[in-house]
Design a protein around this motif. Structure first.
Motif, short mmCIF file in Angstrom:
data_model
loop_
_atom_site.label_atom_id
_atom_site.label_comp_id
_atom_site.label_asym_id
_atom_site.label_seq_id
_atom_site.Cartn_x
_atom_site.Cartn_y
_atom_site.Cartn_z
N THR A 283 0.82 -1.21 0.00
CA THR A 283 0.00 0.00 0.00
C THR A 283 0.85 1.26 0.00
OG1 THR A 283 -0.16 -0.15 2.41
CG2 THR A 283 -1.95 -1.12 1.13
N LEU A 289 -4.53 0.79 -2.05
CA LEU A 289 -4.53 -0.66 -2.13
C LEU A 289 -5.07 -1.32 -0.86
CD1 LEU A 289 -3.74 -2.40 -4.50
CD2 LEU A 289 -1.54 -2.82 -3.43
N SER A 290 -4.96 -0.65 0.28
CA SER A 290 -5.47 -1.25 1.52
C SER A 290 -6.98 -1.46 1.44
CB SER A 290 -5.12 -0.38 2.72
OG SER A 290 -5.79 0.86 2.66
N ASP A 525 -3.54 5.96 3.03
CA ASP A 525 -4.01 4.67 3.51
C ASP A 525 -3.74 4.54 5.00
OD1 ASP A 525 -3.20 3.87 0.47
OD2 ASP A 525 -4.81 2.60 1.24
#
Length: 635
Positions: A283, A289-290, A525
């Motif tokens: 991430t 992406l998390s 994130d």
């Protein structure tokens, strides 16, 4: 003998004592009944033989005398109307015997009920449930595990979760009531005991369970406790012949081999530190992406299923990928139980193989009979981009730091730089002991107070491509470590505003409840450690292949999740459907699993930052230059 062993033996002795007391109570009740019968019979016979009768009355028979004696045994007031001293003396003797017998009987029953209620309060009674989920040990992760299992259990009838830990039953129940909230149709049953002890494990009835989750307990050497619990389950002489489904949390990767030897094929291991470290690295290099990992792991949304699909047997994998409209095929499980994510498109699906599919639920997994509408002219040819050197800064340090640094070294291009700034006692020794997988990344370190604004400004933070903030969880409590992280994030936000730049910041948050507070810092994130481990354990308890799937997803040698510009895959000048995006990715040897579209005013109730996994493939959508496609790819 350790304290836990002593406690276990004391519990066992107490159980044997209670059992003997219960047997003694039953025997005592029998003796009291026999005494009553003898007294009543003798009194009836005495009245019949002697002819003693109430004054002015006729002598009674044996049966009538026995009945009169029985009535006086039950109720002392019955003799109040008796006439004649001979009859009165016999009735008095019978009544006194009855008072003694019934007083003793009441005492025995009262003591037995009190012991039973005390046993229930202490959580030592045997569980009679079946098809239940068992959670062994107690940690802060347990609340998230329960919350996820509650969601998964909504479609089941009478779901039960049984918890055993070295903790008071009432305390466990109160904490769960305070922190979990709505349990919906799930019932929680708590029991106190040692999860490493065979006798105590029998209380939760593992032989009829559906799945077992072994948490890493609080305290010293938690991995040993986990391994001993798995050993006790698997090697119980009274165990069931069918294999268990066990999901266990291990912190230190060095204990993995021993745990696998103990658990064999019945065990799925979740390496907590390894899982978090890899997701932090991924991430940090790809914003958002998390949210993808969270969507794949939790039960509220799309999930990963591993199911047989006979209709697709004999077809190439690439053709099978294009056979779903509302599901996403990402891999297969061969007949040996091995997971293969994103196999070659020409790989033929063999009979009996299971497919790994992302779907809303298993009922929605159906092959599409229609022909997909694909805009062939909108598909763009790949144009490889050369890898660039990266500058990464890690602020803070904990036991996951060396794993993160090593994992980062597997991905960066030559000439990359990693700087570590922290103030924990051991971090300099950890940096000196680092063994990176390649020479692509140079590592340096500096000792600073990461909560100091002036110290952070001296690092020239805007010059870094990625910033990772790790919590001081090894030396502080959960809340104190998160508070220190929040202070660092607030300073980073101010530094970014003054520089007029966007800084890519990924932070490790220990407690999920602090995530909302951290959002004011506008970091890209927030990887909540306990939350992700809890999600993984809950999923592994429901899907026997989940640990292997995520091992493949997070392995540098396997296919991983990437977010790339949508404009690299399709022409975004006009709306296209996701079938077109999926075919474009497939021609590159990738699988498109979703997209990230951020629109002003769009509802984002689950806080996924515009991420959608497994979108409807036939719906036409307009994309922009800022939109990303989420793909499963080798690199």
């Amino acid at each position: 003998m350790t304290n836990k062993t002593s406690a276990s033996w004391r519990a066992r002795l107490r159980y044997e004592f209670d059992k003997s007391m219960a047997g003694g109570a039953i025997a005592l009740i029998g003796w009291l009944a026999l005494i009553s019968l003898v007294v009543i019979t003798l009194a009836g016979a005495f009245l019949a033989v002697t002819g003693i009768a109430p004054e002015g009355g006729e002598p009674v028979s044996f049966i009538e005398g026995t009945w009169e004696s029985l009535m006086r045994t039950f109720d002392a007031g019955t003799m109040g109307g008796d006439q004649g001293w001979g009859f009165r003396l016999v009735a008095l003797a019978v009544t006194l015997a009855g008072i003694f017998v019934f007083s003793a009987l009441i005492g025995v029953i009262s003591s037995g009920l009190e012991n039973k209620l005390d046993e229930l309060r202490k959580g030592r009674s045997r569980v009679l449930e079946s098809d239940h989920t068992i959670i062994l040990n107690w940690s802060t992760s347990i609340f998230d595990v329960i919350s996820e299992l509650v969601i998964a259990n909504q479609s089941r009838q009478r779901p039960r979760i049984v918890i055993m830990a070295n903790k008071d039953k009432v305390e466990m129940e109160e904490e769960i009531a305070d922190k979990v909230g709505d349990l919906k149709n799930t019932k929680i049953i708590c029991r106190s005991g040692d999860p490493t002890d065979l006798f105590d494990l029998s209380i939760v009835n593992p032989h009829t369970s559906r799945s077992i989750i072994v948490l890493s307990p609080e305290g010293d050497d938690p991995d040993s406790q986990v391994i001993k619990s798995v050993l006790a389950l698997v090697n119980d002489p009274q165990r069931r012949p069918e294999p268990y489904m066990i999901a266990a949390e291990i912190r230190d990767a060095q204990n993995t081999e021993v745990a696998r030897i103990v658990g064999g094929k019945e065990l799925q291991l979740v390496l907590a530190d390894d899982l978090i470290s890899r997701i932090v690295v991924h991430t940090s290099r790809q914003s958002g992406l998390s949210a993808v990992y969270t969507e794949l792991l939790d039960f509220d949304g799309c999930e990963i299923y591993t199911l047989p699909q006979p209709a697709l047997e004999g077809k190439p994998f690439g053709a099978a990928v294009m056979s779903y409209e509302t599901s996403t095929l990402i891999g297969l499980c061969d007949n040996d139980g091995q997971i293969h994510l994103n196999p070659p498109p020409n790989r033929v699906i063999a009979p009996g193989e299971r497919l790994v599919i992302i779907a809303e639920d298993d009922a929605s997994i159906q092959t599409w009979t229609g022909a997909p509408q694909i805009a062939q002219t909108a598909i763009r040819q790949p144009s490889p981009q050369p890898a660039k050197a990266e500058r990464t800064l890690i602020l803070g340090w904990n036991r996951r730091g060396p794993i993160i640094a090593t994992e980062l070294g597997r991905y960066v291009a030559p000439g990359s730089v990693l700087t570590v700034a922290a103030s924990t006692p051991e971090f300099e020794a950890d940096i000196a002991a680092l063994s990176l997988p390649s020479d692509n990344m140079a590592v340096s370190h500096v000792v600073i107070d990461t909560s100091s604004r002036s110290a952070l400004e001296a690092l020239d933070i805007p010059s870094y491509d990625h910033v990772l903030v790790l919590g001081y969880s090894d030396h502080m409590s959960m809340q104190s470590a998160d508070t220190r992280t929040l202070i660092t994030l607030l300073h980073l936000r101010k530094i970014a505003e003054m520089a007029g730049l966007h800084i890519n910041v990924v932070s490790e948050m220990t407690d999920v409840r602090n995530r909302e507070l951290a959002e004011v810092t506008r970091a890209d994130d927030f990887v909540v450690s306990n939350k992700l481990v809890s999600l993984m354990l809950a999923q592994a308890s429901e899907n026997e292949f989940m640990a292997a799937i995520f091992d493949e997803l997070l392995d540098v040698d396997g296919s991983e999740i990437y977010m790339r510009p949508m404009s690299d895959y399709v022409d975004i000048s006009k709306p296209v459907n996701f079938f077109t995006v999926a075919l474009s990715a497939l021609r590159r040897g990738e699988i498109a699993i979703g997209h990230r579209r951020q629109r002003a005013g769009d509802a984002d109730e689950r806080n996924l930052g515009g991420v959608t996994v497994n979108p409807n493939r036939s719906e036409l959508l307009a994309y922009t230059e800022k939109d990303m496609v989420i793909v499963l790819a080798q690199d």
